[in-house]
Design a protein around this motif. Structure first.
Motif, PDB file in Angstrom:
ATOM      1  N   GLU A 134      39.260   7.503  38.710  1.00  0.00           N
ATOM      2  CA  GLU A 134      38.969   6.062  38.970  1.00  0.00           C
ATOM      3  C   GLU A 134      39.323   5.086  37.719  1.00  0.00           C
ATOM      4  N   ALA A 135      39.239   5.916  36.391  1.00  0.00           N
ATOM      5  CA  ALA A 135      39.403   5.316  35.284  1.00  0.00           C
ATOM      6  C   ALA A 135      41.097   4.848  35.142  1.00  0.00           C
ATOM      7  N   GLU A 136      41.648   5.656  35.871  1.00  0.00           N
ATOM      8  CA  GLU A 136      43.149   5.431  35.746  1.00  0.00           C
ATOM      9  C   GLU A 136      43.726   4.848  36.957  1.00  0.00           C
ATOM     10  N   GLY A 137      43.122   4.482  37.893  1.00  0.00           N
ATOM     11  CA  GLY A 137      43.807   3.879  39.171  1.00  0.00           C
ATOM     12  C   GLY A 137      44.430   4.856  39.962  1.00  0.00           C
ATOM     13  N   PHE A 138      43.988   6.108  39.843  1.00  0.00           N
ATOM     14  CA  PHE A 138      44.842   7.308  40.812  1.00  0.00           C
ATOM     15  C   PHE A 138      43.965   7.181  42.070  1.00  0.00           C
ATOM     16  N   HIS A 139      44.535   8.241  42.958  1.00  0.00           N
ATOM     17  CA  HIS A 139      43.469   8.201  44.108  1.00  0.00           C
ATOM     18  C   HIS A 139      42.801   9.681  43.859  1.00  0.00           C
ATOM     19  N   LYS A 140      41.653   9.468  44.467  1.00  0.00           N
ATOM     20  CA  LYS A 140      40.661  10.617  44.332  1.00  0.00           C
ATOM     21  C   LYS A 140      40.519  11.660  45.393  1.00  0.00           C
ATOM     22  N   PHE A 141      40.228  12.693  45.049  1.00  0.00           N
ATOM     23  CA  PHE A 141      39.974  13.896  45.946  1.00  0.00           C
ATOM     24  C   PHE A 141      38.968  13.492  46.937  1.00  0.00           C
ATOM     25  N   VAL A 142      39.011  13.582  48.056  1.00  0.00           N
ATOM     26  CA  VAL A 142      38.291  13.360  49.184  1.00  0.00           C
ATOM     27  C   VAL A 142      37.690  14.492  49.926  1.00  0.00           C
ATOM     28  N   SER A 143      38.008  15.755  49.530  1.00  0.00           N
ATOM     29  CA  SER A 143      37.265  16.705  50.095  1.00  0.00           C
ATOM     30  C   SER A 143      37.568  17.942  49.128  1.00  0.00           C
ATOM     31  N   ILE A 144      36.613  18.897  49.450  1.00  0.00           N
ATOM     32  CA  ILE A 144      36.518  20.282  48.650  1.00  0.00           C
ATOM     33  C   ILE A 144      36.762  21.320  49.465  1.00  0.00           C
ATOM     34  N   GLN A 145      37.436  22.375  49.377  1.00  0.00           N
ATOM     35  CA  GLN A 145      37.636  23.603  50.138  1.00  0.00           C
ATOM     36  C   GLN A 145      37.206  24.695  49.033  1.00  0.00           C
ATOM     37  N   GLY A 146      35.545  25.213  49.451  1.00  0.00           N
ATOM     38  CA  GLY A 146      35.330  26.155  48.508  1.00  0.00           C
ATOM     39  C   GLY A 146      34.969  27.474  49.288  1.00  0.00           C
ATOM     40  N   HIS A 147      34.415  28.638  48.605  1.00  0.00           N
ATOM     41  CA  HIS A 147      33.992  29.777  49.264  1.00  0.00           C
ATOM     42  C   HIS A 147      32.523  29.507  49.677  1.00  0.00           C
ATOM     43  N   TYR A 148      32.196  29.585  51.126  1.00  0.00           N
ATOM     44  CA  TYR A 148      30.929  29.317  51.187  1.00  0.00           C
ATOM     45  C   TYR A 148      30.482  29.812  52.709  1.00  0.00           C
ATOM     46  N   ASN A 149      29.388  30.535  52.729  1.00  0.00           N
ATOM     47  CA  ASN A 149      28.920  30.919  54.233  1.00  0.00           C
ATOM     48  C   ASN A 149      27.781  31.535  54.017  1.00  0.00           C
ATOM     49  N   LEU A 150      27.348  31.818  55.210  1.00  0.00           N
ATOM     50  CA  LEU A 150      25.808  32.399  55.109  1.00  0.00           C
ATOM     51  C   LEU A 150      25.444  33.499  53.772  1.00  0.00           C
ATOM     52  N   ILE A 151      26.376  34.386  53.882  1.00  0.00           N
ATOM     53  CA  ILE A 151      26.231  35.734  52.766  1.00  0.00           C
ATOM     54  C   ILE A 151      26.941  35.118  51.315  1.00  0.00           C
ATOM     55  N   PHE A 152      27.479  33.780  51.229  1.00  0.00           N
ATOM     56  CA  PHE A 152      27.653  33.720  49.971  1.00  0.00           C
ATOM     57  C   PHE A 152      27.618  32.178  49.603  1.00  0.00           C
ATOM     58  N   ARG A 153      26.198  31.686  49.122  1.00  0.00           N
ATOM     59  CA  ARG A 153      25.871  30.468  49.132  1.00  0.00           C
ATOM     60  C   ARG A 153      25.782  29.658  47.653  1.00  0.00           C
ATOM     61  N   GLU A 154      26.865  30.303  46.976  1.00  0.00           N
ATOM     62  CA  GLU A 154      26.579  29.735  45.566  1.00  0.00           C
ATOM     63  C   GLU A 154      27.058  28.295  45.263  1.00  0.00           C
ATOM     64  N   GLU A 155      27.787  27.801  46.291  1.00  0.00           N
ATOM     65  CA  GLU A 155      28.150  26.388  46.312  1.00  0.00           C
ATOM     66  C   GLU A 155      26.980  25.263  46.542  1.00  0.00           C
ATOM     67  N   GLU A 156      25.912  26.061  46.832  1.00  0.00           N
ATOM     68  CA  GLU A 156      24.739  25.011  46.999  1.00  0.00           C
ATOM     69  C   GLU A 156      24.160  24.692  45.537  1.00  0.00           C
ATOM     70  N   ARG A 157      24.379  25.364  44.543  1.00  0.00           N
ATOM     71  CA  ARG A 157      24.125  25.196  43.119  1.00  0.00           C
ATOM     72  C   ARG A 157      24.226  23.659  42.793  1.00  0.00           C
ATOM     73  N   GLU A 158      25.523  23.335  42.923  1.00  0.00           N
ATOM     74  CA  GLU A 158      26.009  22.186  42.267  1.00  0.00           C
ATOM     75  C   GLU A 158      26.987  21.606  43.055  1.00  0.00           C
ATOM     76  N   MET A 159      28.021  22.026  43.712  1.00  0.00           N
ATOM     77  CA  MET A 159      29.068  21.488  44.499  1.00  0.00           C
ATOM     78  C   MET A 159      28.446  20.808  45.661  1.00  0.00           C
ATOM     79  N   ILE A 160      27.614  21.146  46.530  1.00  0.00           N
ATOM     80  CA  ILE A 160      27.013  20.643  47.738  1.00  0.00           C
ATOM     81  C   ILE A 160      26.260  19.626  47.481  1.00  0.00           C
TER      82      ILE A 160
END
Length: 346
Positions: free
Chosen positions: A174-200
């Motif tokens: 945003e500061a430099e006028g570049f295109h931003k990331f519109v998606s994140i592909q992380g490791h997330y499922n019912l038995i691995f939910r660590e993305e819920e802490r900060e990423m989600i």
């Protein structure tokens, strides 16, 4: 099939994204369980016929043969504008660094190779496969913006990063006028939910799409313990991701099986129905027709609030594994690494 906008983009994607890691010449890469061309094209066609329009591959899957098979299937069985193709690029190699190949040139080279593999004119979603600690982030974002401006890429996403990295990257963009990331592909499922802490929460606040991989935990959430598959037996990385949490995960898997029996559906449908309540479009790998059928059927299964609470209740914190464990750095190092990557831009 249901469809949804992919975050802050204009891409209309199916609620199920077909993961294409299982497609590619089994004799030309690190995996032996992948499908050769004819079988790969058959599974992809089944997905298209079932309403899936979102396909995720990578230049690193079986030395580019996954990209080749995906591209061929789309050219033969679909209208290009009706399909969303995501592929990924790798960090710079030691040889590239030694030969002074910049981050910008690295991206240009990889985009051209992926377009050649796919046999397509553009890539809908180009994903930064894993954080490159040896290349300034400014250079990565500038290179990605250049290929978007050239019409070779429509949007960019990121995979295997921490929430602070995604937030800083989009702040720099945003500061430099570049295109931003519109998606994140992380490791997330019912038995691995660590993305819920900060990423989600970050993605919810900034309307960034979530397209997690390992949606079925490499098959663990689709079958009762003891049932084998070729991938489970041969995929070392899949084993690594869950080898230290088997006893912790077992209770959740049992509850998935219990609910599947109660609803008279497959475990796949229950596991993905839970995930569909949390994310934009989970990536589901498929190497057989019934894999596609189960994923598509999950879109129509609606779990109750009590079901969701029952599935989530046994969860305990998991250690980071795989790429994310390798990339983990201490909080005290964050600012130092950030300054290195951004050339002290902000």
């Amino acid at each position: 099939m249901d469809y949804v906008k992919l975050g802050n983009s204009n891409l209309n994607v199916s609620r199920i994204c077909m993961g294409c890691m299982g497609f590619g010449d089994p004799e030309n890469g690190m995996h032996t369980w992948t499908l050769p061309e004819k079988e790969s094209l058959g599974v992809i066609k089944n997905g298209l016929d079932s309403g899936i329009n979102f396909f995720d591959t990578a230049i690193g899957y079986q030395n580019g043969t996954s990209e080749q098979y995906v591209g061929k299937a789309i050219r033969e069985y679909a209208s290009r504008d009706d399909v969303v193709v995501a592929t990924k690029f790798l960090p710079r190699t030691e040889e590239e660094i030694k030969n002074n190949v910049s981050g910008q040139m690295h991206i240009h080279n990889f985009v051209e190779k992926s377009l050649e593999n796919l046999g397509l004119d553009y890539i809908d979603l180009y994903i930064y496969h894993m954080w490159d600690y040896n290349t300034p982030l400014y250079d990565i974002l500038e290179g990605l913006t250049e290929v978007i401006d050239e019409g070779k890429v429509k949007y960019i996403g990121i995979s295997n990063c921490f929430a602070w990295q995604l937030a800083k990257a989009n702040a720099l963009a945003e500061a430099e006028g570049f295109h931003k990331f519109v998606s994140i592909q992380g490791h997330y499922n019912l038995i691995f939910r660590e993305e819920e802490r900060e990423m989600i929460p970050l993605c919810a606040a900034d309307h960034i799409a979530t397209t997690p991989y390992s949606s079925l935990a490499s098959g663990r959430l689709s079958r009762i313990p003891g049932e084998d598959s070729k991938r489970l037996n041969e995929d070392f990385y899949a084993k690594l991701k869950y080898q230290n949490t088997e006893s912790q995960d077992l209770e959740i898997i049992k509850r998935v099986d219990e609910l599947a029996k109660n609803y008279d559906v497959s475990m796949t449908e229950v596991s993905l129905s839970w995930l569909l309540e949390k994310v934009t479009s989970p990536i589901v790998g498929a190497t057989k027709a019934h894999h596609v059928d189960g994923a598509v059927s999950a879109v129509d299964l609606k779990l109750t609030g009590d079901d969701i609470e029952y599935l989530e209740e046994p969860y305990v914190a998991h250690d980071l594994v795989g790429v994310m464990a390798d990339n983990k750095i201490s909080a005290s190092d964050n600012e130092k690494v950030w300054q290195k990557h951004t050339k002290d831009k902000i």
